[in-house]
Design a protein around this motif. Structure first.
Motif, PDB file in Angstrom:
ATOM      1  N   CYS A  64       6.281   6.154   0.982  1.00  0.00           N
ATOM      2  CA  CYS A  64       6.296   4.781   1.509  1.00  0.00           C
ATOM      3  C   CYS A  64       4.879   4.239   1.710  1.00  0.00           C
ATOM      4  CB  CYS A  64       7.026   4.740   2.848  1.00  0.00           C
ATOM      5  SG  CYS A  64       8.816   4.833   2.667  1.00  0.00           S
ATOM      6  N   ASP A  65       4.815   2.906   1.835  1.00  0.00           N
ATOM      7  CA  ASP A  65       3.557   2.266   2.223  1.00  0.00           C
ATOM      8  C   ASP A  65       3.493   2.112   3.743  1.00  0.00           C
ATOM      9  OD1 ASP A  65       2.511   1.562  -0.482  1.00  0.00           O
ATOM     10  OD2 ASP A  65       4.463   0.552  -0.563  1.00  0.00           O
ATOM     11  N   PHE A  66       4.666   1.859   4.352  1.00  0.00           N
ATOM     12  CA  PHE A  66       4.719   1.652   5.805  1.00  0.00           C
ATOM     13  C   PHE A  66       5.867   2.462   6.395  1.00  0.00           C
ATOM     14  CE2 PHE A  66       3.058  -2.321   3.984  1.00  0.00           C
ATOM     15  CZ  PHE A  66       1.813  -2.345   4.612  1.00  0.00           C
ATOM     16  N   PHE A  67       5.692   2.863   7.664  1.00  0.00           N
ATOM     17  CA  PHE A  67       6.739   3.602   8.360  1.00  0.00           C
ATOM     18  C   PHE A  67       7.069   2.862   9.655  1.00  0.00           C
ATOM     19  CE2 PHE A  67       8.603   6.762  11.097  1.00  0.00           C
ATOM     20  CZ  PHE A  67       9.432   7.436  10.237  1.00  0.00           C
ATOM     21  N   LEU A  68       8.339   2.537   9.836  1.00  0.00           N
ATOM     22  CA  LEU A  68       8.760   1.694  10.952  1.00  0.00           C
ATOM     23  C   LEU A  68       9.307   2.546  12.092  1.00  0.00           C
ATOM     24  CD1 LEU A  68       9.045  -1.253  11.679  1.00  0.00           C
ATOM     25  CD2 LEU A  68      11.185  -1.327  10.376  1.00  0.00           C
ATOM     26  N   MET A  69       8.783   2.347  13.304  1.00  0.00           N
ATOM     27  CA  MET A  69       9.218   3.149  14.458  1.00  0.00           C
ATOM     28  C   MET A  69       9.153   2.279  15.715  1.00  0.00           C
ATOM     29  SD  MET A  69       8.021   7.040  14.999  1.00  0.00           S
ATOM     30  CE  MET A  69       8.565   8.061  16.367  1.00  0.00           C
ATOM     31  N   ASN A 118       4.160  -1.931  -7.163  1.00  0.00           N
ATOM     32  CA  ASN A 118       3.454  -2.986  -6.433  1.00  0.00           C
ATOM     33  C   ASN A 118       4.263  -3.697  -5.357  1.00  0.00           C
ATOM     34  OD1 ASN A 118       1.019  -2.654  -7.905  1.00  0.00           O
ATOM     35  ND2 ASN A 118       2.080  -3.579  -9.663  1.00  0.00           N
ATOM     36  N   VAL A 119       5.407  -3.148  -5.010  1.00  0.00           N
ATOM     37  CA  VAL A 119       6.177  -3.763  -3.928  1.00  0.00           C
ATOM     38  C   VAL A 119       5.955  -2.939  -2.649  1.00  0.00           C
ATOM     39  CG1 VAL A 119       8.291  -2.456  -4.496  1.00  0.00           C
ATOM     40  CG2 VAL A 119       8.464  -4.584  -3.207  1.00  0.00           C
ATOM     41  N   ALA A 120       5.892  -3.635  -1.502  1.00  0.00           N
ATOM     42  CA  ALA A 120       5.678  -2.920  -0.226  1.00  0.00           C
ATOM     43  C   ALA A 120       6.953  -2.172   0.154  1.00  0.00           C
ATOM     44  CB  ALA A 120       5.310  -3.916   0.867  1.00  0.00           C
ATOM     45  N   LEU A 121       6.831  -0.860   0.281  1.00  0.00           N
ATOM     46  CA  LEU A 121       7.995  -0.017   0.556  1.00  0.00           C
ATOM     47  C   LEU A 121       7.915   0.480   2.008  1.00  0.00           C
ATOM     48  CD1 LEU A 121      10.468   1.634  -0.239  1.00  0.00           C
ATOM     49  CD2 LEU A 121       8.991   3.202  -1.497  1.00  0.00           C
ATOM     50  N   ILE A 122       8.974   0.204   2.767  1.00  0.00           N
ATOM     51  CA  ILE A 122       8.984   0.503   4.205  1.00  0.00           C
ATOM     52  C   ILE A 122      10.048   1.545   4.503  1.00  0.00           C
ATOM     53  CG2 ILE A 122       9.259  -0.492   6.526  1.00  0.00           C
ATOM     54  CD1 ILE A 122       8.705  -3.265   5.196  1.00  0.00           C
ATOM     55  N   HIS A 159       8.814  -9.927   0.204  1.00  0.00           N
ATOM     56  CA  HIS A 159       8.953  -9.111  -1.008  1.00  0.00           C
ATOM     57  C   HIS A 159       8.758  -7.651  -0.594  1.00  0.00           C
ATOM     58  CE1 HIS A 159       8.950  -7.890  -5.093  1.00  0.00           C
ATOM     59  NE2 HIS A 159       7.644  -7.667  -5.172  1.00  0.00           N
ATOM     60  N   VAL A 160       9.854  -6.992  -0.191  1.00  0.00           N
ATOM     61  CA  VAL A 160       9.767  -5.614   0.316  1.00  0.00           C
ATOM     62  C   VAL A 160      10.975  -4.797  -0.126  1.00  0.00           C
ATOM     63  CG1 VAL A 160       8.515  -6.213   2.427  1.00  0.00           C
ATOM     64  CG2 VAL A 160      11.014  -6.164   2.458  1.00  0.00           C
ATOM     65  N   GLN A 161      10.845  -3.495   0.028  1.00  0.00           N
ATOM     66  CA  GLN A 161      11.984  -2.585  -0.109  1.00  0.00           C
ATOM     67  C   GLN A 161      12.058  -1.717   1.148  1.00  0.00           C
ATOM     68  OE1 GLN A 161      11.138  -0.245  -3.615  1.00  0.00           O
ATOM     69  NE2 GLN A 161      11.912  -1.818  -5.021  1.00  0.00           N
ATOM     70  N   PHE A 162      13.286  -1.230   1.460  1.00  0.00           N
ATOM     71  CA  PHE A 162      13.479  -0.344   2.616  1.00  0.00           C
ATOM     72  C   PHE A 162      14.161   0.958   2.215  1.00  0.00           C
ATOM     73  CE2 PHE A 162      12.994  -4.095   5.341  1.00  0.00           C
ATOM     74  CZ  PHE A 162      12.381  -3.544   6.456  1.00  0.00           C
ATOM     75  N   VAL A 163      13.754   2.072   2.847  1.00  0.00           N
ATOM     76  CA  VAL A 163      14.572   3.291   2.818  1.00  0.00           C
ATOM     77  C   VAL A 163      14.796   3.747   4.260  1.00  0.00           C
ATOM     78  CG1 VAL A 163      14.201   4.417   0.601  1.00  0.00           C
ATOM     79  CG2 VAL A 163      12.468   4.632   2.370  1.00  0.00           C
ATOM     80  N   ILE A 164      16.054   4.048   4.565  1.00  0.00           N
ATOM     81  CA  ILE A 164      16.425   4.455   5.925  1.00  0.00           C
ATOM     82  C   ILE A 164      17.094   5.823   5.842  1.00  0.00           C
ATOM     83  CG2 ILE A 164      17.753   3.832   7.989  1.00  0.00           C
ATOM     84  CD1 ILE A 164      16.067   1.480   7.372  1.00  0.00           C
TER      85      ILE A 164
END
Ligand code: ADP
Length: 501
Positions: free
Chosen positions: A379-384, A302-306, A333-338
């Motif tokens: 992921c829930d979101f993808f950052l570009m 349930n955490v937003a993963l970006i 309240h998020v997590q990131f993977v790069i």
């Protein structure tokens, strides 16, 4: 309905033989689709030292072919093979020019000094090949600066040739930042006549400019997205070529790249621990958990993963991510993977982030296709947040995998992502315009707030994103339109006998 065409694609890259960037992918997928449509499409590439002739199942087509350059004759051999999609591929072998460690530069990233000669020769050889094997193209399709001289050679040298005289030309710009600008000492060898060495055609401030020459002589120029094609004609766009691109008028077109639907399919992607589709999204939850585990993040559905993937260079906006990411981690309240590699400062920064934000930030420094697929899926979101983006592929992959892109509205990102509508819950992602960390921060904020406060909207957006058509069929149809436009344009200009020698 238009008839079937003879199409010659001339390119310095083609996957799986030689690839540095997106050009190699386009020159693999586009001809495969054109062939499916029934056209006689053939590709010519250099035979680089890195190409394994045996593994490519290539055989000698011509043992020796003479190629006239401006002030001397060169000799080469030609190999022939069939691509995995059964498209004929010719490889021009000239060991002095192409048997080297890299395509364009050595391992220390120094460009080869003789690049103008290497690619002028290759381009002329590709045209000569048509004469030697009797392939009469209706259209010659050149790509980027390396082969941009093909339209020039056609108009200057081959206008009344029985094999090549009827060929119209199209030049695709995949990146306008690289133009192939070189000392005019190479011009006699290139051999396009000093009367064409002027600022309207091939000259930029006393130097020869390959891409500019291609733009001048091509019947039609395409850029790899509609917005990119507008940006490069705007006052500050085009890296100096805006006026020349504007001159093309309606003969400059923007055509989006497609994506490879075989490789990027969440319902059967072998890189994923579970599969899913817009009808059954359960597998995406499993991918998320697997992704969190493999990047040492707290496993939490349930955490937003970006996620973010790419080359750590200015163009891709990783500096903006670095500026904004800690504010986001501290406030939301998020997590990131790069995942990525490139500039050493950014590698160090993102490499260390998981130590400082344990369980909430994960990173992998390097190139890893399997991890890339898992990130797109989990992921829930993808950052570009690219500063400029001729087309961009990752945002399309992410939509196909139900991962909503958060992007800067430039080039292909503007064209492929539909902005979220708070009133209706429609859209496929979140866009911002200003190239700064604040805009990025607030747009991630909107995406995350939507995730927690309006889950029905997120669900609707995911469905919409997954149903978008980014197939090559759609793009290849547009290329056929562009080819026919080029052929019509050539017919008109031929009537006015615009010959250049
Ligand atoms: P560009 O061609 O400008 O690098 P695109 O978005 O058009 O950007 O395409 C990038 C491609 O390279 C995508 O397929 C992306 O997944 C892949 N890619 C980039 N960096 C990495 C990496 N570090 N590991 C795996 N794949 C990567």
């Amino acid at each position: 309905m238009h008839g079937k065409l003879n199409i010659l694609i001339v390119s310095s890259e083609m996957y799986p033989y030689a690839k540095v960037g997106g050009l190699g992918d386009v020159v693999s997928s586009l001809p495969a689709t054109l062939k499916k449509f029934g056209h006689d499409v053939r590709v010519v590439i250099p035979r680089y030292g890195s190409i394994d002739i045996e593994k490519s199942a290539a055989s000698v087509r011509l043992e020796s072919m003479g190629v006239w350059m401006g002030n001397m004759e060169e000799w080469c051999a030609v190999f022939e093979t069939k691509s995995p999609a059964d498209v004929p591929v010719y490889m021009i072998e000239h060991t002095h020019y192409f048997d080297r460690e890299g395509l364009y530069h050595d391992n220390a990233m120094n460009d080869y000094d003789d690049n103008p000669r290497r690619f002028a020769f290759f381009t002329r050889a590709a045209l000569q090949l048509c004469k030697d094997i009797g392939f009469k193209p209706d259209i010659v399709h050149a790509n980027d600066w390396q082969t941009a001289l093909a339209p020039a050679y056609l108009k200057v040298w081959h206008w009344n040739d029985p094999v090549l005289g009827g060929a119209a030309s199209l030049l695709t710009i995949h990146n306008v930042a690289y133009q192939g600008i070189y000392s005019k000492e190479h011009y006699d060898y290139i051999g396009l006549g000093w009367q064409n060495f002027n600022p309207e055609a091939l000259e930029t401030y006393g130097q020869v400019n390959f891409l500019k020459g291609g733009i001048h002589f091509a019947d039609v120029v395409t850029a790899v997205s509609p917005t990119f094609s507008k940006e490069i004609t705007s006052a500050h766009g085009g890296f100096g070529l805006a006026p020349y691109l504007s001159n093309k008028g309606e003969n400059l077109m923007g055509i989006l790249n497609g994506i490879d639907y075989e490789t990027w399919d969440p319902s059967k992607d072998p890189n994923l621990p579970a599969h899913f589709s817009s009808k059954n999204m359960k597998g995406k939850r499993d991918c998320k958990a697997h992704l969190q585990k493999s990047f040492d993040l707290n496993v939490d559905e349930n955490v937003a993963l970006i996620g973010a993937i790419g080359r750590f260079v200015d163009q891709k906006g990783f500096n903006l991510i670095a500026e904004a990411i800690e504010g986001i981690l501290n406030d939301m309240h998020v997590q990131f993977v790069i995942l990525g590699s490139g500039e050493s400062g950014l590698q160090e920064y993102f490499g260390n982030l998981p130590v400082r934000y344990s369980g909430r930030a994960g990173s992998y420094i390097g190139f890893d296709a399997q991890r890339a697929h898992l990130i797109e899926a989990g992921c829930d979101f993808f950052l570009m947040p690219s500063l400029f983006e001729p087309c961009g592929l990752n945002q399309m992959y992410s939509m196909r995998y139900g991962t909503l892109p958060v992007v800067r509205a430039t080039g292909g990102l503007e064209d492929t992502v539909l902005q979220y509508n708070e009133a209706t819950g429609e859209g496929t992602g979140f866009k911002f315009s200003e190239p700064n960390a604040w805009a990025l921060y607030y747009t991630v904020g909107l995406a995350v707030a939507t995730y927690y406060d309006r889950p029905a909207h997120i669900k609707k957006m995911k469905k919409m994103a997954m149903s978008m058509d980014f197939s090559w069929e759609k793009s290849a149809n547009k290329y056929v339109e562009a080819y026919n436009k080029a052929i019509a344009h050539k017919r008109i200009t031929d009537k006015h006998s615009r010959y250049y020698w």
